[in-house]
Write a protein that holds these residues in place. Structure first.
Motif, PDB file in Angstrom:
ATOM      1  N   ASN A  71       0.893  -1.203  -0.094  1.00 28.68           N
ATOM      2  CA  ASN A  71       0.033   0.002   0.165  1.00 28.68           C
ATOM      3  C   ASN A  71       0.580   1.357  -0.016  1.00 28.68           C
ATOM      4  OD1 ASN A  71      -2.397  -1.215   0.022  1.00 28.68           O
ATOM      5  ND2 ASN A  71      -2.498  -1.467   2.277  1.00 28.68           N
ATOM      6  N   VAL A  72       2.096   0.992   0.847  1.00 27.52           N
ATOM      7  CA  VAL A  72       2.818   2.416   0.961  1.00 27.52           C
ATOM      8  C   VAL A  72       3.593   2.881  -0.226  1.00 27.52           C
ATOM      9  CG1 VAL A  72       4.697   1.571   2.178  1.00 27.52           C
ATOM     10  CG2 VAL A  72       3.986   4.003   2.630  1.00 27.52           C
ATOM     11  N   VAL A  73       4.102   1.699  -0.641  1.00 23.74           N
ATOM     12  CA  VAL A  73       4.960   2.005  -2.043  1.00 23.74           C
ATOM     13  C   VAL A  73       3.931   2.091  -3.092  1.00 23.74           C
ATOM     14  CG1 VAL A  73       5.967   0.360  -4.007  1.00 23.74           C
ATOM     15  CG2 VAL A  73       6.652  -0.030  -1.246  1.00 23.74           C
ATOM     16  N   ALA A  74       2.693   1.803  -3.364  1.00 22.52           N
ATOM     17  CA  ALA A  74       1.837   2.249  -4.527  1.00 22.52           C
ATOM     18  C   ALA A  74       1.569   3.704  -4.185  1.00 22.52           C
ATOM     19  CB  ALA A  74       0.752   1.313  -4.729  1.00 22.52           C
ATOM     20  N   GLY A  75       1.242   4.209  -2.981  1.00 27.25           N
ATOM     21  CA  GLY A  75       0.872   5.440  -2.676  1.00 27.25           C
ATOM     22  C   GLY A  75       1.956   6.609  -2.955  1.00 27.25           C
ATOM     23  N   VAL A  76       3.340   6.192  -2.895  1.00 28.77           N
ATOM     24  CA  VAL A  76       4.387   7.063  -2.957  1.00 28.77           C
ATOM     25  C   VAL A  76       4.992   7.289  -4.325  1.00 28.77           C
ATOM     26  CG1 VAL A  76       5.137   7.347  -0.547  1.00 28.77           C
ATOM     27  CG2 VAL A  76       6.243   5.642  -2.032  1.00 28.77           C
ATOM     28  N   THR A  77       4.611   5.971  -5.179  1.00 26.29           N
ATOM     29  CA  THR A  77       5.093   5.860  -6.694  1.00 26.29           C
ATOM     30  C   THR A  77       4.017   6.153  -7.663  1.00 26.29           C
ATOM     31  OG1 THR A  77       4.532   3.553  -6.445  1.00 26.29           O
ATOM     32  CG2 THR A  77       6.900   4.240  -5.976  1.00 26.29           C
ATOM     33  N   GLY A  78       2.952   6.960  -7.312  1.00 20.45           N
ATOM     34  CA  GLY A  78       1.900   7.373  -8.139  1.00 20.45           C
ATOM     35  C   GLY A  78       0.873   6.337  -8.450  1.00 20.45           C
ATOM     36  N   GLN A  79       0.902   5.303  -7.850  1.00 19.06           N
ATOM     37  CA  GLN A  79      -0.317   4.343  -8.102  1.00 19.06           C
ATOM     38  C   GLN A  79      -1.214   4.450  -7.108  1.00 19.06           C
ATOM     39  OE1 GLN A  79       1.886   0.166  -8.687  1.00 19.06           O
ATOM     40  NE2 GLN A  79       3.536   1.628  -8.118  1.00 19.06           N
ATOM     41  N   VAL A  80      -2.497   3.711  -7.302  1.00 15.96           N
ATOM     42  CA  VAL A  80      -3.685   3.733  -6.504  1.00 15.96           C
ATOM     43  C   VAL A  80      -3.489   2.467  -5.612  1.00 15.96           C
ATOM     44  CG1 VAL A  80      -5.988   3.833  -6.244  1.00 15.96           C
ATOM     45  CG2 VAL A  80      -5.030   4.655  -8.133  1.00 15.96           C
ATOM     46  N   PRO A  81      -3.256   2.443  -4.224  1.00 17.02           N
ATOM     47  CA  PRO A  81      -3.438   1.427  -3.310  1.00 17.02           C
ATOM     48  C   PRO A  81      -4.451   0.720  -3.431  1.00 17.02           C
ATOM     49  CG  PRO A  81      -2.312   3.356  -2.233  1.00 17.02           C
ATOM     50  CD  PRO A  81      -3.229   4.014  -3.506  1.00 17.02           C
ATOM     51  N   LEU A  82      -4.679  -0.683  -3.231  1.00 17.05           N
ATOM     52  CA  LEU A  82      -5.630  -1.452  -2.922  1.00 17.05           C
ATOM     53  C   LEU A  82      -6.583  -1.312  -1.763  1.00 17.05           C
ATOM     54  CD1 LEU A  82      -4.248  -4.867  -4.721  1.00 17.05           C
ATOM     55  CD2 LEU A  82      -5.825  -3.148  -5.887  1.00 17.05           C
ATOM     56  N   ASN A  83      -5.958  -0.849  -0.811  1.00 16.55           N
ATOM     57  CA  ASN A  83      -6.678  -0.894   0.440  1.00 16.55           C
ATOM     58  C   ASN A  83      -7.037   0.294   1.072  1.00 16.55           C
ATOM     59  OD1 ASN A  83      -4.768  -3.622   0.494  1.00 16.55           O
ATOM     60  ND2 ASN A  83      -6.819  -3.834   0.475  1.00 16.55           N
ATOM     61  N   ILE A  84      -7.509   1.550   0.162  1.00 17.03           N
ATOM     62  CA  ILE A  84      -7.668   2.793   0.892  1.00 17.03           C
ATOM     63  C   ILE A  84      -8.954   2.530   1.542  1.00 17.03           C
ATOM     64  CG2 ILE A  84      -8.573   4.897   0.182  1.00 17.03           C
ATOM     65  CD1 ILE A  84      -7.186   4.768  -2.452  1.00 17.03           C
ATOM     66  N   VAL A  85      -8.767   3.142   2.886  1.00 11.02           N
ATOM     67  CA  VAL A  85     -10.169   3.309   3.965  1.00 11.02           C
ATOM     68  C   VAL A  85     -11.104   3.648   3.126  1.00 11.02           C
ATOM     69  CG1 VAL A  85      -8.599   3.141   5.845  1.00 11.02           C
ATOM     70  CG2 VAL A  85      -9.359   5.436   5.073  1.00 11.02           C
ATOM     71  N   PRO A  86     -12.469   3.265   3.608  1.00 13.67           N
ATOM     72  CA  PRO A  86     -13.740   3.734   2.837  1.00 13.67           C
ATOM     73  C   PRO A  86     -14.000   5.393   2.737  1.00 13.67           C
ATOM     74  CG  PRO A  86     -14.047   1.971   4.096  1.00 13.67           C
ATOM     75  CD  PRO A  86     -12.740   2.207   4.438  1.00 13.67           C
ATOM     76  N   GLU A  87     -13.651   6.178   4.021  1.00 12.40           N
ATOM     77  CA  GLU A  87     -13.989   7.622   3.977  1.00 12.40           C
ATOM     78  C   GLU A  87     -13.106   8.123   3.119  1.00 12.40           C
ATOM     79  OE1 GLU A  87     -15.285   5.518   7.767  1.00 12.40           O
ATOM     80  OE2 GLU A  87     -13.868   5.353   6.430  1.00 12.40           O
ATOM     81  N   LEU A  88     -11.992   7.683   2.640  1.00 11.50           N
ATOM     82  CA  LEU A  88     -10.955   8.380   1.783  1.00 11.50           C
ATOM     83  C   LEU A  88     -10.897   7.921   0.348  1.00 11.50           C
ATOM     84  CD1 LEU A  88      -8.019   8.567   4.429  1.00 11.50           C
ATOM     85  CD2 LEU A  88      -9.479  10.369   3.544  1.00 11.50           C
ATOM     86  N   LYS A  89     -11.611   7.204   0.134  1.00 12.20           N
ATOM     87  CA  LYS A  89     -11.932   6.905  -1.255  1.00 12.20           C
ATOM     88  C   LYS A  89     -12.665   7.998  -2.156  1.00 12.20           C
ATOM     89  CE  LYS A  89     -12.043   1.915  -0.907  1.00 12.20           C
ATOM     90  NZ  LYS A  89     -12.675   0.475  -0.900  1.00 12.20           N
ATOM     91  N   SER A  90     -12.281   7.938  -3.353  1.00 11.77           N
ATOM     92  CA  SER A  90     -12.608   9.374  -4.050  1.00 11.77           C
ATOM     93  C   SER A  90     -13.911   8.803  -4.776  1.00 11.77           C
ATOM     94  CB  SER A  90     -11.819   9.729  -5.015  1.00 11.77           C
ATOM     95  OG  SER A  90     -11.261   8.725  -5.988  1.00 11.77           O
TER      96      SER A  90
END
Length: 323
Positions: free
Chosen positions: A304-323
């Motif tokens: 998750n963290v690697v995806a988030g800092v390399t411009g990808q979309v993490p698979l497990n974003i918490v529901p309240e922060l999903k766009s």
């Protein structure tokens, strides 16, 4: 190309750490048990990612994290994340659902059996030389064919219902924000209001997430509704239950027993009356604590963290922060 910086506040398996280091520059501060708010503000200043478990992420901290893109929790819960503040600062939050469901479900069944058949109490009796004869004083309560009431029928609740229904022929009642027809079909589960569930269940299990709305969702008036033979189980979050009310319910014999993996204060205060009660099972918040599950959680959080800092979309974003 310069690697993004990831601040790590939790000790990780070597393989997980190596995976992160392939993509990121690691700022490892997992050696300290706790960090003061001022220390965290300094540590997070240059970080684009944060990998941790339980640290409170609020606006005061985010003000000092101008480069931060993602906070990756190594837990299924995320009540430590101020999602409103994170939205304001454009920071993603992730967690680790699914991988711990079966492990937590196994533990809940262990708690049910231990409390019903008094295994911890009677183990101590034998070891202390108190076993003189087998009579009614050693009797427990049957689990098979009893009624289990699940408050919060999420993924873990379903895993527990599966074990209870098909392993012990239990009747399943549940209350949830939304009805789940598929659960009712798979496990012959019946939907109830919370009040109905408390009145009808032999085992009452709390498996709800902790939010502002669910804080102290089980209080004194709820224990008075339960059967005097009921066993209360909490393996989700301690703050869901008014612990003082639970203690009073046990002291007043409003319920038969309790089995707990979580508490309002953790680690639990050594003077907590729950620790001296023979009819209470007390575990140190170990729901997901097996080597395999904790490894899988750490690796999921790392991805998750690697995806988030390399411009990808993490698979497990918490529901309240999903766009």
């Amino acid at each position: 190309m310069k690697k993004p910086k990831v601040l790590i506040l939790k000790k990780l398996p070597k393989e997980v750490e190596c995976y992160i280091s392939e993509h990121c520059e690691i700022m490892d501060h997992s050696d300290a048990e706790t960090h003061s708010p001022e220390q965290l503000k300094l540590l997070i200043a240059d970080a684009e990612g944060l990998l941790q478990s339980g640290v409170r992420i609020d606006e005061e901290l985010l003000k000092h994290a101008s480069h931060l893109k993602i906070v990756s929790n190594i837990s299924v819960g995320y009540n430590n994340l101020d999602t409103t503040a994170m939205k304001k600062y454009g920071v993603i939050g992730t967690h680790t659902p699914d991988v711990l469901d079966d492990t937590v479900a196994d533990l809940v069944l262990a708690l049910m059996l231990a409390a019903a058949r008094r295994t911890v109490e009677l183990d101590n009796l034998v070891k202390q030389g108190g076993w003189e004869k087998s009579d009614e004083s050693l009797f427990g309560i049957d689990v098979h064919h009893a009624t289990l009431g699940v408050i919060g029928m999420g993924r873990i609740g379903e895993a527990i219902a599966k074990r209870a229904r098909f392993g012990f022929d239990m009747n399943i009642l549940y209350t949830n924000r939304n009805r789940k027809p598929e659960v009712e079909e798979k496990f012959e589960a019946q939907f109830r209001t919370q009040e109905q569930l408390l009145r009808e269940s032999d085992f009452v299990l709390v498996m709800a997430p902790l939010t502002a709305e669910t804080h102290h969702m089980i209080r004194k008036e709820h224990f008075t509704l339960m059967k005097k033979t009921a066993i209360f189980i909490n393996a989700s979050r301690g703050q869901l239950v008014d612990e003082k009310a639970l203690i009073e319910a046990l002291e007043e014999r409003l319920i038969y027993a309790a089995a707990l993996d979580v508490y309002e204060q953790e680690p639990v205060d050594t003077n907590n009356p729950l620790l001296t009660m023979k009819n209470v099972i007390t575990l140190p918040h170990i729901g997901s604590a097996t080597a395999k599950t904790r490894f899988d959680m750490a690796m999921m959080a790392a991805r998750n963290v690697v995806a988030g800092v390399t411009g990808q979309v993490p698979l497990n974003i918490v529901p309240e922060l999903k766009s």
